[in-house]
Design an enzyme around this catalytic site. Structure first.
Site, PDB file in Angstrom:
ATOM      1  N   LYS A 119       1.994  -3.768   6.364  1.00  0.00           N
ATOM      2  CA  LYS A 119       2.261  -3.679   5.104  1.00  0.00           C
ATOM      3  C   LYS A 119       3.803  -3.519   4.920  1.00  0.00           C
ATOM      4  O   LYS A 119       4.406  -4.112   4.160  1.00  0.00           O
ATOM      5  CB  LYS A 119       1.679  -2.615   4.301  1.00  0.00           C
ATOM      6  CG  LYS A 119      -0.037  -2.518   4.101  1.00  0.00           C
ATOM      7  CD  LYS A 119      -0.152  -4.137   3.345  1.00  0.00           C
ATOM      8  CE  LYS A 119      -1.536  -4.489   3.450  1.00  0.00           C
ATOM      9  NZ  LYS A 119      -1.747  -5.849   2.706  1.00  0.00           N
TER      10      LYS A 119
ATOM     11  N   SER B 256       0.797  -1.397   0.023  1.00  0.00           N
ATOM     12  CA  SER B 256      -0.105  -0.027   0.072  1.00  0.00           C
ATOM     13  C   SER B 256       0.775   1.390  -0.001  1.00  0.00           C
ATOM     14  O   SER B 256       1.929   1.290   0.542  1.00  0.00           O
ATOM     15  CB  SER B 256      -0.827  -0.048   1.261  1.00  0.00           C
ATOM     16  OG  SER B 256      -1.451   1.136   1.518  1.00  0.00           O
TER      17      SER B 256
ATOM     18  N   TYR C  27      -1.755  -1.319  10.914  1.00  0.00           N
ATOM     19  CA  TYR C  27      -2.098  -1.915   9.418  1.00  0.00           C
ATOM     20  C   TYR C  27      -0.899  -1.430   8.564  1.00  0.00           C
ATOM     21  O   TYR C  27      -0.601  -2.327   7.753  1.00  0.00           O
ATOM     22  CB  TYR C  27      -3.433  -0.980   8.842  1.00  0.00           C
ATOM     23  CG  TYR C  27      -3.599  -1.205   7.327  1.00  0.00           C
ATOM     24  CD1 TYR C  27      -4.026  -2.250   6.781  1.00  0.00           C
ATOM     25  CD2 TYR C  27      -3.351  -0.012   6.619  1.00  0.00           C
ATOM     26  CE1 TYR C  27      -4.023  -2.295   5.389  1.00  0.00           C
ATOM     27  CE2 TYR C  27      -3.229  -0.066   5.402  1.00  0.00           C
ATOM     28  CZ  TYR C  27      -3.774  -1.118   4.715  1.00  0.00           C
ATOM     29  OH  TYR C  27      -3.831  -1.284   3.097  1.00  0.00           O
TER      30      TYR C  27
HETATM   31  C1  UD1 Z   1      -6.603   4.548   3.594  1.00  0.00           C
HETATM   32  C2  UD1 Z   1      -5.114   3.922   3.853  1.00  0.00           C
HETATM   33  C3  UD1 Z   1      -4.855   3.012   2.629  1.00  0.00           C
HETATM   34  C4  UD1 Z   1      -5.680   1.850   2.636  1.00  0.00           C
HETATM   35  C5  UD1 Z   1      -6.864   2.522   2.220  1.00  0.00           C
HETATM   36  C6  UD1 Z   1      -8.071   1.258   2.467  1.00  0.00           C
HETATM   37  C7  UD1 Z   1      -3.507   5.390   4.965  1.00  0.00           C
HETATM   38  C8  UD1 Z   1      -2.782   6.658   4.805  1.00  0.00           C
HETATM   39  N1  UD1 Z   1      -4.295   5.141   3.865  1.00  0.00           N
HETATM   40  O1  UD1 Z   1      -6.476   5.054   2.756  1.00  0.00           O
HETATM   41  O2  UD1 Z   1      -3.384   2.470   3.036  1.00  0.00           O
HETATM   42  O3  UD1 Z   1      -5.317   1.015   1.575  1.00  0.00           O
HETATM   43  O4  UD1 Z   1      -7.428   3.422   3.338  1.00  0.00           O
HETATM   44  O5  UD1 Z   1      -8.310   0.770   3.550  1.00  0.00           O
HETATM   45  O6  UD1 Z   1      -3.528   4.477   5.876  1.00  0.00           O
HETATM   46  N2  UD1 Z   1     -12.770  10.939   3.501  1.00  0.00           N
HETATM   47  C9  UD1 Z   1     -13.840  11.934   3.654  1.00  0.00           C
HETATM   48  N3  UD1 Z   1     -14.850  11.505   4.361  1.00  0.00           N
HETATM   49  C10 UD1 Z   1     -15.016  10.264   4.495  1.00  0.00           C
HETATM   50  C11 UD1 Z   1     -13.893   9.334   4.067  1.00  0.00           C
HETATM   51  C12 UD1 Z   1     -12.815   9.580   3.719  1.00  0.00           C
HETATM   52  O7  UD1 Z   1     -13.552  13.003   3.472  1.00  0.00           O
HETATM   53  O8  UD1 Z   1     -16.187   9.822   4.931  1.00  0.00           O
HETATM   54  C13 UD1 Z   1     -11.459  11.726   2.687  1.00  0.00           C
HETATM   55  C14 UD1 Z   1     -10.262  11.255   3.393  1.00  0.00           C
HETATM   56  O9  UD1 Z   1     -10.053  12.203   4.472  1.00  0.00           O
HETATM   57  C15 UD1 Z   1      -9.118  11.152   2.481  1.00  0.00           C
HETATM   58  C16 UD1 Z   1     -10.018  10.570   1.457  1.00  0.00           C
HETATM   59  O10 UD1 Z   1     -11.246  10.721   1.603  1.00  0.00           O
HETATM   60  O11 UD1 Z   1      -8.823  12.464   2.113  1.00  0.00           O
HETATM   61  C17 UD1 Z   1      -9.798   8.965   0.934  1.00  0.00           C
HETATM   62  O12 UD1 Z   1      -9.902   8.483   2.222  1.00  0.00           O
HETATM   63  P1  UD1 Z   1     -10.143   6.877   2.371  1.00  0.00           P
HETATM   64  O13 UD1 Z   1     -11.104   6.398   1.351  1.00  0.00           O
HETATM   65  O14 UD1 Z   1     -10.416   6.496   3.948  1.00  0.00           O
HETATM   66  O15 UD1 Z   1      -8.728   6.153   1.843  1.00  0.00           O
HETATM   67  P2  UD1 Z   1      -7.210   6.489   2.789  1.00  0.00           P
HETATM   68  O16 UD1 Z   1      -7.518   7.196   3.884  1.00  0.00           O
HETATM   69  O17 UD1 Z   1      -6.584   7.718   1.671  1.00  0.00           O
END
Ligand code: UD1
Length: 339
Positions: free
Chosen positions: A155, A126, A151
């Site tokens: 990885k 990841s 997590y």
């Molecule tokens: C995280 C993990 C990644 C993992 C992935 C899948 C880290 C840095 N990243 O990715 O390794 O493979 O999860 O489980 O640990 N967001 C919102 N509202 C929400 C949900 C998300 O604004 O309700 C935003 C988050 O702040 C982020 C983006 O959307 O900026 C993507 O979030 P998300 O889909 O949770 O993935 P990551 O956190 O990037």
């Protein structure tokens, strides 16, 4: 005779798409899945797409006896190892669960592979291994940061374990950026259990009315519109990358026994860009509000894809619009099943 590829976690989100891509590339995928975060009905979806029901074995990769038995029945050419837990927040709460499943699972698999002289593995890594990168786009040469969560640590450890075993085992570690979307047939896609943590399943459930509204986690970051930036990658493109890796292993094209590739598009999109694009391509409105920052979120990260494009010969073909169209079609198909 088709070469047999064992896919652990083959009914999961990325695993199921990879099973399809492997089959379409002329391999015989064989699935091991313990159904802990997947559903046996995914097999029906796979069959509906490829007209073939892959062999499945329902057990845990920690079960070395069953793994060993399986390797006696089949001559496995390579393993694509997805079986792992992936919720960052949950890993902070239950670290042992993560170390056991993700680290001991890999170690068990390697132990049984060595015993049975299986020497090829593709590992789900990841972009989380980079933490908050100093240089963006982030290349495989970027320094890895201390993991932000158990997590992430699993990885990093997975990669170390594979590197340490490179004298007998060829491995490809694929560092996924943010996998989203679904198969264009809408027969398979992501099946989050309970309240989704990730952006896209929460977004599509909000549009469907299953959730009140999406919370954008912070709009005061140092980015053009203040929201976090990620490199979203279509799950079908990601699945194709595994096929490239399997072929590379089987043809002994590796430059070194242990190799690492970034799997992303090379383009970053902010949370607000994702919402706006979703609304535009699907003609729906996304109920959302701006909320507090989520702790542990990286501000911005996207991939330098030069190595994967030139060395592995893989390039992402689908753009954000394709990903968001397919994600919505999949959610609509789920909604129609549950009605
Ligand atoms: C995280 C993990 C990644 C993992 C992935 C899948 C880290 C840095 N990243 O990715 O390794 O493979 O999860 O489980 O640990 N967001 C919102 N509202 C929400 C949900 C998300 O604004 O309700 C935003 C988050 O702040 C982020 C983006 O959307 O900026 C993507 O979030 P998300 O889909 O949770 O993935 P990551 O956190 O990037």
């Amino acid at each position: 005779m088709k070469e047999k590829i064992l896919v652990t976690g083959g009914l999961g989100f990325i695993g199921s798409h990879t099973v399809i891509s492997l089959f379409e590339a002329g391999f015989e995928p064989i699935i091991v899945d313990n159904l802990s975060n997947s559903n046996i009905y995914v097999l029906d979806g796979i069959e509906a797409v490829i007209g073939y029901r892959p062999e499945i074995h329902v057990f845990d990769v920690l079960d070395h006896v069953k793994l060993n038995e399986l390797f006696k029945i089949h001559t496995i050419s390579a393993i694509v190892h997805f079986a792992a837990f992936k919720a960052v927040g949950e890993s902070v709460q239950f670290p042992i669960k993560y170390y056991k499943n993700n680290v001991s699972g890999l170690v068990t698999l390697l132990e049984v592979m060595e015993k049975n002289e299986i020497q090829n593995i593709v590992f789900s890594s990841s972009c989380t291994v980079y933490g908050e990168p100093d240089i963006i786009p982030v290349s495989e040469n970027n320094k890895l940061k201390p993991a932000e969560s158990p997590y992430g640590a699993t990885k990093q450890m997975g990669e170390i374990i594979l590197k340490d075993n490179a004298h007998w085992c060829q491995s490809q570690c694929l560092r996924y950026f943010n996998p989203i979307g679904a198969h264009s047939s809408a027969k398979i896609g992501e099946l989050p259990l309970g309240v989704p943590n990730n952006l896209i399943p929460f977004l599509t459930q909000s549009v469907s009315g299953l959730r009140d509204e999406l919370t954008v986690y912070g709009n005061d970051y140092d980015t053009p519109d203040g929201t976090c930036i990620r490199d979203y990658i279509h799950v079908v493109d990601l699945a194709e990358a595994h096929v490239h890796s399997v072929k590379r292993l089987l043809k002994h094209q590796q430059l070194t026994a242990f190799e690492v590739f970034n799997i992303g598009t090379g383009t970053g999109s902010s949370v607000l860009e994702v919402i706006n694009t979703f609304e535009k391509v699907n003609g729906v409105s996304v109920p959302h509000k701006i909320g507090e920052r989520r702790s542990g979120d990286v501000v911005k990260v996207w991939a330098n894809t030069e190595k994967v494009n030139t060395v592995l010969g893989w390039v992402a073909k689908k753009n954000l619009e394709d990903m968001l169209k397919d994600a919505w079609n999949w959610q609509k198909s789920l909604n129609s099943i549950s009605k």
